[in-house]
Write a protein that holds these residues in place. Structure first.
Motif, PDB file in Angstrom:
ATOM      1  N   ASP A   1       0.972  -1.187   0.001  1.00  0.00           N
ATOM      2  CA  ASP A   1      -0.096   0.018   0.000  1.00  0.00           C
ATOM      3  C   ASP A   1       0.855   1.318   0.018  1.00  0.00           C
ATOM      4  O   ASP A   1       0.488   2.238  -0.642  1.00  0.00           O
TER       5      ASP A   1
ATOM      6  N   THR B   1       3.806   1.464  -0.938  1.00  0.00           N
ATOM      7  CA  THR B   1       4.490   1.659  -2.458  1.00  0.00           C
ATOM      8  C   THR B   1       3.480   2.197  -3.529  1.00  0.00           C
ATOM      9  O   THR B   1       3.850   3.120  -4.171  1.00  0.00           O
ATOM     10  N   ASN B   2       2.266   1.688  -3.418  1.00  0.00           N
ATOM     11  CA  ASN B   2       1.214   2.308  -4.295  1.00  0.00           C
ATOM     12  C   ASN B   2       1.056   3.751  -4.081  1.00  0.00           C
ATOM     13  O   ASN B   2       0.858   4.441  -5.024  1.00  0.00           O
ATOM     14  N   PHE B   3       0.947   4.248  -2.600  1.00  0.00           N
ATOM     15  CA  PHE B   3       0.762   5.526  -2.605  1.00  0.00           C
ATOM     16  C   PHE B   3       1.817   6.352  -2.969  1.00  0.00           C
ATOM     17  O   PHE B   3       1.907   7.265  -3.513  1.00  0.00           O
ATOM     18  N   GLU B   4       3.202   5.711  -2.794  1.00  0.00           N
ATOM     19  CA  GLU B   4       4.445   6.344  -3.176  1.00  0.00           C
ATOM     20  C   GLU B   4       4.316   6.762  -4.830  1.00  0.00           C
ATOM     21  O   GLU B   4       4.762   7.632  -5.380  1.00  0.00           O
ATOM     22  N   ASN B   5       3.839   5.480  -5.523  1.00  0.00           N
ATOM     23  CA  ASN B   5       3.799   5.823  -6.987  1.00  0.00           C
ATOM     24  C   ASN B   5       2.763   6.864  -7.462  1.00  0.00           C
ATOM     25  O   ASN B   5       2.653   7.640  -8.388  1.00  0.00           O
ATOM     26  N   GLU B   6       1.580   6.723  -6.645  1.00  0.00           N
ATOM     27  CA  GLU B   6       0.564   7.709  -6.918  1.00  0.00           C
ATOM     28  C   GLU B   6       1.105   9.129  -6.720  1.00  0.00           C
ATOM     29  O   GLU B   6       0.746  10.217  -7.314  1.00  0.00           O
ATOM     30  N   LEU B   7       1.842   9.213  -5.644  1.00  0.00           N
ATOM     31  CA  LEU B   7       2.351  10.524  -5.344  1.00  0.00           C
ATOM     32  C   LEU B   7       3.468  10.953  -6.281  1.00  0.00           C
ATOM     33  O   LEU B   7       3.327  12.437  -6.532  1.00  0.00           O
ATOM     34  N   GLU B   8       4.078  10.048  -6.663  1.00  0.00           N
ATOM     35  CA  GLU B   8       5.132  10.460  -7.801  1.00  0.00           C
ATOM     36  C   GLU B   8       4.505  10.994  -8.967  1.00  0.00           C
ATOM     37  O   GLU B   8       5.035  11.673  -9.676  1.00  0.00           O
ATOM     38  N   ASN B   9       3.218  10.026  -9.354  1.00  0.00           N
ATOM     39  CA  ASN B   9       2.687  10.366 -10.618  1.00  0.00           C
ATOM     40  C   ASN B   9       2.104  11.737 -10.526  1.00  0.00           C
ATOM     41  O   ASN B   9       2.248  12.953 -11.256  1.00  0.00           O
ATOM     42  N   PHE B  10       1.534  12.148  -9.063  1.00  0.00           N
ATOM     43  CA  PHE B  10       0.676  13.460  -8.969  1.00  0.00           C
ATOM     44  C   PHE B  10       1.895  14.783  -9.105  1.00  0.00           C
ATOM     45  O   PHE B  10       1.971  15.699  -9.645  1.00  0.00           O
ATOM     46  N   LYS B  11       3.170  14.279  -8.534  1.00  0.00           N
ATOM     47  CA  LYS B  11       4.238  15.124  -8.515  1.00  0.00           C
ATOM     48  C   LYS B  11       4.616  15.355  -9.836  1.00  0.00           C
ATOM     49  O   LYS B  11       5.034  16.578 -10.447  1.00  0.00           O
TER      50      LYS B  11
END
Length: 432
Positions: A341, A343-353
């Motif tokens: 979870d 890791t997924n949050f970090e990926n979504e955060l990276e996409n948003f960034k």
């Protein structure tokens, strides 16, 4: 328990803490006896030294006393001789009395010397008596300790002989049990025996477990049986690869258990089993394998070799150990899920960034363009301002010049215009 090896027959047997403590007490008694002998020798030497010292001291005292008395006698003799020479003619009677007194004093001194010698002998006898009394006491204690040690040694020897007889009886009984087991298994294979033993307790001990033949040969090799068990959620918490080897399987050449460990470890890894167990009747005279469950983890990870009678116990031990770790495995799975979870949050955060960065970059470029245009407009307005300021300055100069214009200045050097202005001025005055 403590393992003891007999120095005479070479047999090894186990002792409990009580027996081991008695052996230690025996060793301590022997050490005490040796120390007592040493102390007796030291006491005897000290006694001799004391006697010699007393003798030397008394002899020295006697010699000193005799020397003092001899000196006194010589002094008295000299004094007597001197007095005799001086008054020999006139006081012979008095001189005789003086000589008698001196002789009496000499006799007294000799008696004191004899008394001192007697006292020395008495003191020497008293010192010898004390040393002999101490020696007799130590000898008595030594005899008592020796008798007690012999009694303890006899009791300990009897107990050890009883334990050795019990051990021999146990070995004989186990050998007979082993022979009976081998007789029982005549006519059936080791695999069938293990399968039957497991099925006897499957419903009671392992209701959720799977114990089946390994028939998967896609990897080129297979074991004999695979044991797997999962919890109520379907999470597998233990898996064991079993290989069975009977001595009758190899009649031409006698193989060892270690000959099959490498292949068993390979099968365990290919079938993704956690443990590997070799159930073997090979090497029947090897006490290492006859003693119980043998851990072979120093050769291959999580591998064991057992005799058939330990087939069910090894499953029970490994299963109970795995049950104890099931809670930690569940917590580990939860942590892994949480990590996923995160890791997924970090990926979504990276996409948003990344998207926000693109929009920010575009807005930044437009903002820079607007700022540049504003700077250009400001520059243009600045130039217009400067031009207007320059015009105002020129107009002011022109006004100043206009204000400075007079008729005199206009007619200076121009007599015709001066005359005309003069006439005009006069006409305006007459009209009034």
């Amino acid at each position: 328990m403590h393992e003891i090896t007999c120095p005479h027959c070479g047999k090894t047997f186990n002792l409990d803490d009580t027996g081991y403590a008695e052996i230690l007490a025996q060793v301590r008694n022997e050490a005490f006896a040796a120390e007592l002998q040493e102390r007796l020798a030291l006491a005897e030497q000290e006694k001799k030294n004391a006697v010699e010292l007393a003798r030397a001291r008394v002899a020295a005292e006697m010699q000193q006393t005799a020397a003092q008395q001899n000196i006194e006698i010589e002094r008295l003799k000299a004094e007597l001789k001197s007095k005799a020479e001086i008054i020999e003619a006139t006081v012979k009677g008095e001189l005789k009395d003086e000589v008698a007194k001196k002789e009496a004093e000499i006799a007294r001194l000799q008696e004191e010397l004899k008394a001192a010698d007697v006292a020395k002998q008495l003191a020497l006898k008293e010192a010898l008596g004390a040393v002999e009394k101490q020696r007799d006491g130590l000898l008595h204690d030594l005899e008592a300790k020796e008798a007690e040690r012999k009694l303890q040694e006899a009791a300990l020897k009897e107990r050890y002989e009883t334990q050795i007889r019990d051990r021999d009886d146990t070995i004989k009984r186990l050998q007979e049990l082993k022979a009976q087991l081998s007789t029982k298994m005549v006519g059936e294979t080791l695999e069938q025996h293990c399968s039957i033993e497991f099925d006897k307790i499957r419903s009671a001990a392992f209701p959720m477990a799977h114990f089946e033949k390994d028939n998967d040969i896609r990897t080129g090799s297979k074991g004999d049986f695979i044991f797997r068990e999962a919890d109520g959620n379907g999470t597998e918490f233990i898996s064991i690869m079993f290989e069975m080897k009977n001595e009758s399987d190899e009649t031409a050449t006698k193989k060892k258990n270690e000959d099959f460990l490498k292949e068993l470890d390979k099968d365990r890894n290919e079938k993704k089993c956690e443990y590997a167990v070799l159930v073997s009747l090979l090497e029947p005279d090897n006490e290492l394998y006859n003693g119980g469950i043998v851990d072979m983890s120093h050769r291959y990870p999580k591998m064991y070799v057992v005799r058939p009678q330990f087939f069910i116990p090894i499953i029970t031990l490994l299963r109970n150990a795995a049950l104890n770790t099931l809670k930690y495995k569940a917590e580990l799975a939860l942590v892994k899920a949480q990590n996923i979870d995160i890791t997924n949050f970090e990926n979504e955060l990276e996409n948003f960034k990344e998207a926000f960065g693109k929009n920010y970059e575009l807005a930044s470029r437009k903002f820079a363009t607007a700022i540049e245009e504003i700077d250009k407009s400001i520059d243009h307005l600045q130039k217009t301002k400067e031009a207007l300021l320059s015009t105002d300055r020129n107009l002011r100069l022109a006004n100043d010049k206009a204000q400075d214009v007079t008729i005199k200045k206009l007619t200076r050097g121009n007599p015709t215009m001066a005359t005309k202005f003069e006439e005009l001025k006069k006409g305006e005055a007459g009209g009034e």
